[in-house]
Design a protein around this motif. Structure first.
Motif, PDB file in Angstrom:
ATOM      1  N   SER A  23       0.857  -1.181   0.000  1.00  0.00           N
ATOM      2  CA  SER A  23       0.000   0.000   0.000  1.00  0.00           C
ATOM      3  C   SER A  23       0.894   1.232   0.000  1.00  0.00           C
ATOM      4  CB  SER A  23      -0.936   0.009   1.207  1.00  0.00           C
ATOM      5  OG  SER A  23      -0.185   0.027   2.407  1.00  0.00           O
ATOM      6  N   THR A  35       0.891   4.656   1.935  1.00  0.00           N
ATOM      7  CA  THR A  35       0.232   5.372   3.023  1.00  0.00           C
ATOM      8  C   THR A  35       0.746   6.801   3.113  1.00  0.00           C
ATOM      9  OG1 THR A  35       0.056   3.292   4.230  1.00  0.00           O
ATOM     10  CG2 THR A  35      -0.332   5.325   5.472  1.00  0.00           C
ATOM     11  N   LEU A  36      -0.183   7.751   3.191  1.00  0.00           N
ATOM     12  CA  LEU A  36       0.153   9.162   3.337  1.00  0.00           C
ATOM     13  C   LEU A  36      -0.416   9.690   4.648  1.00  0.00           C
ATOM     14  CD1 LEU A  36      -0.778  10.534  -0.221  1.00  0.00           C
ATOM     15  CD2 LEU A  36       1.463   9.759   0.564  1.00  0.00           C
ATOM     16  N   PRO A  37       0.240  10.671   5.265  1.00  0.00           N
ATOM     17  CA  PRO A  37      -0.378  11.358   6.408  1.00  0.00           C
ATOM     18  C   PRO A  37      -1.723  11.946   6.007  1.00  0.00           C
ATOM     19  CG  PRO A  37       1.939  11.942   6.219  1.00  0.00           C
ATOM     20  CD  PRO A  37       1.603  11.156   4.988  1.00  0.00           C
ATOM     21  N   ALA A  38      -2.646  12.021   6.945  1.00  0.00           N
ATOM     22  CA  ALA A  38      -4.031  12.404   6.646  1.00  0.00           C
ATOM     23  C   ALA A  38      -4.156  13.766   5.981  1.00  0.00           C
ATOM     24  CB  ALA A  38      -4.866  12.362   7.922  1.00  0.00           C
ATOM     25  N   ARG A  69      -7.744   4.284  -3.320  1.00  0.00           N
ATOM     26  CA  ARG A  69      -7.157   3.326  -2.387  1.00  0.00           C
ATOM     27  C   ARG A  69      -5.998   3.957  -1.613  1.00  0.00           C
ATOM     28  NH1 ARG A  69      -7.737  -2.149  -2.601  1.00  0.00           N
ATOM     29  NH2 ARG A  69      -9.619  -2.805  -3.700  1.00  0.00           N
ATOM     30  N   ILE A  70      -5.220   4.776  -2.294  1.00  0.00           N
ATOM     31  CA  ILE A  70      -4.110   5.449  -1.606  1.00  0.00           C
ATOM     32  C   ILE A  70      -4.648   6.356  -0.504  1.00  0.00           C
ATOM     33  CG2 ILE A  70      -2.271   7.147  -1.889  1.00  0.00           C
ATOM     34  CD1 ILE A  70      -1.841   5.993  -4.715  1.00  0.00           C
ATOM     35  N   LEU A  71      -5.663   7.154  -0.841  1.00  0.00           N
ATOM     36  CA  LEU A  71      -6.221   8.079   0.155  1.00  0.00           C
ATOM     37  C   LEU A  71      -6.852   7.340   1.325  1.00  0.00           C
ATOM     38  CD1 LEU A  71      -7.877  10.803  -2.116  1.00  0.00           C
ATOM     39  CD2 LEU A  71      -5.659  10.875  -0.974  1.00  0.00           C
ATOM     40  N   ALA A  72      -7.394   6.145   1.056  1.00  0.00           N
ATOM     41  CA  ALA A  72      -8.044   5.361   2.107  1.00  0.00           C
ATOM     42  C   ALA A  72      -7.068   4.452   2.852  1.00  0.00           C
ATOM     43  CB  ALA A  72      -9.170   4.527   1.501  1.00  0.00           C
ATOM     44  N   GLY A  73      -5.805   4.438   2.418  1.00  0.00           N
ATOM     45  CA  GLY A  73      -4.827   3.563   3.055  1.00  0.00           C
ATOM     46  C   GLY A  73      -5.048   2.093   2.759  1.00  0.00           C
ATOM     47  N   GLU A  74      -5.711   1.787   1.650  1.00  0.00           N
ATOM     48  CA  GLU A  74      -6.013   0.402   1.297  1.00  0.00           C
ATOM     49  C   GLU A  74      -4.919  -0.189   0.409  1.00  0.00           C
ATOM     50  OE1 GLU A  74      -9.761   0.692  -0.636  1.00  0.00           O
ATOM     51  OE2 GLU A  74     -10.888   1.039   1.223  1.00  0.00           O
TER      52      GLU A  74
END
Length: 315
Positions: A3, A5-8, A301-306
């Motif tokens: 995945s 993952t980006l900080p919110a 998916r990236i924004l949702a951390g999936e």
């Protein structure tokens, strides 16, 4: 599964090949910043250098040797618009993931394979030439119904080809690198090829598949058999194929060649028994929409951390 993952609160910068794809991904979330770039123009500039994702153009996309990748220190994902990934595998910086657009080209490519197989079997290219010459040339050609068909490549597109062929009551055999339920191994090809009326190639390019259809492979096919290449040109030994076509022993339908584009004067242009199209198998109006939808889903998916879809490990 991998995945990204980006900080919110971190924006997602995406390099896109077209305004339409840029608008589609930006509509997904205000966190997304799309930057239309052409990697062939050189290093990225401005905010584009902050990109975590690069979506290369579809046609002829390669990694340019012009400092483009060096200008993207935050790059973490290359999302292709194509299923083929051979031009990118092993050529990205360490830590950069590679994903393809598996499925976007599937219906059109499978349709091309079945269309050209049926056309070649029934002699449609011959009749079109006779029509152009205003000749009423009654003759009998082969049938696809009941033919023994080998589909070499049992992935997404290969399975779609099989489903489309089902209506012709063919005797279908799948072949892949590894044997499994309903799929024979490529090690079995010497046993299978002599009994095949049609051999359809839809394998990815790997060290194992590059040049796999050589003189020995072709010699094992029976007289009058049809080779259909919906994969890549480098899978087939061009000189060996030209020799078989010129002798009239085999026939072929090719959407891909080596070299490509086919240069003026190349013997394939005039080879008998050949139906040739210019790498258009996956190109229908709906393909672009499917590929863009793949990009949009991946950004979501990236924004949702999936987990990411269609991660390319190896072929």
């Amino acid at each position: 599964m991998p995945s990204l993952t980006l900080p919110a609160d971190e924006p997602l910068h995406v390099l896109v090949p077209s305004r339409a794809i840029g608008a589609a991904v930006e509509a997904l979330s205000p966190r997304i910043r799309a930057h239309q770039v052409n990697a062939d123009d050189g290093p990225a500039v401005g905010e584009a250098t902050q990109a975590q994702v690069w979506v290369p153009r579809t046609s002829g996309a390669v990694i340019p040797d012009n400092g483009f990748l060096d200008s993207l220190p935050r790059l973490r994902l290359v999302q292709l618009l194509s299923a083929g990934a051979e031009k990118f595998i092993g050529r990205l910086p360490e830590g950069v993931l590679l994903c393809n657009a598996r499925g976007a080209h599937t219906p059109a490519t499978a349709e091309w394979a079945v269309t050209t197989t049926l056309a070649a079997q029934r002699g449609i290219p011959f009749f079109v030439r006779e029509q152009d010459a205003r000749r009423w040339s009654f003759t009998t050609h082969r049938s696809l119904v009941g033919a023994r068909v080998l589909v070499v490549g049992a992935g997404d597109i290969g399975q779609a080809i099989g489903r489309m062929l089902a209506g012709f009551d063919v005797e279908l055999t799948y072949v892949a690198r590894t044997a499994r339920d309903g799929v024979r191994s490529t090690d079995d090809l010497p046993e299978l090829l002599p009994h095949a009326d049609v051999v359809i190639l839809i394998v990815p390019v790997t060290d194992e598949t590059r040049g796999m259809v050589d003189a020995k492979f072709l010699a094992a096919m029976p007289d009058g058999a049809l080779l259909v290449n919906a994969a890549r040109g480098v899978v087939v030994d061009t000189d060996a194929l030209v020799a078989e076509l010129t002798s009239g022993r085999l026939r072929a339908a090719l959407d891909v060649t080596e070299p490509e584009p086919l240069p003026e004067g190349h013997p394939l242009w005039s080879a008998p028994g050949l139906l040739l199209t210019p790498h258009v198998g996956g190109e229908v109006p709906e393909t672009g929409d499917r590929a863009a939808a793949t990009v949009v889903e991946q950004m979501g998916r990236i924004l949702a951390g999936e987990p990411l879809l269609n991660v390319v490990d190896e072929y």
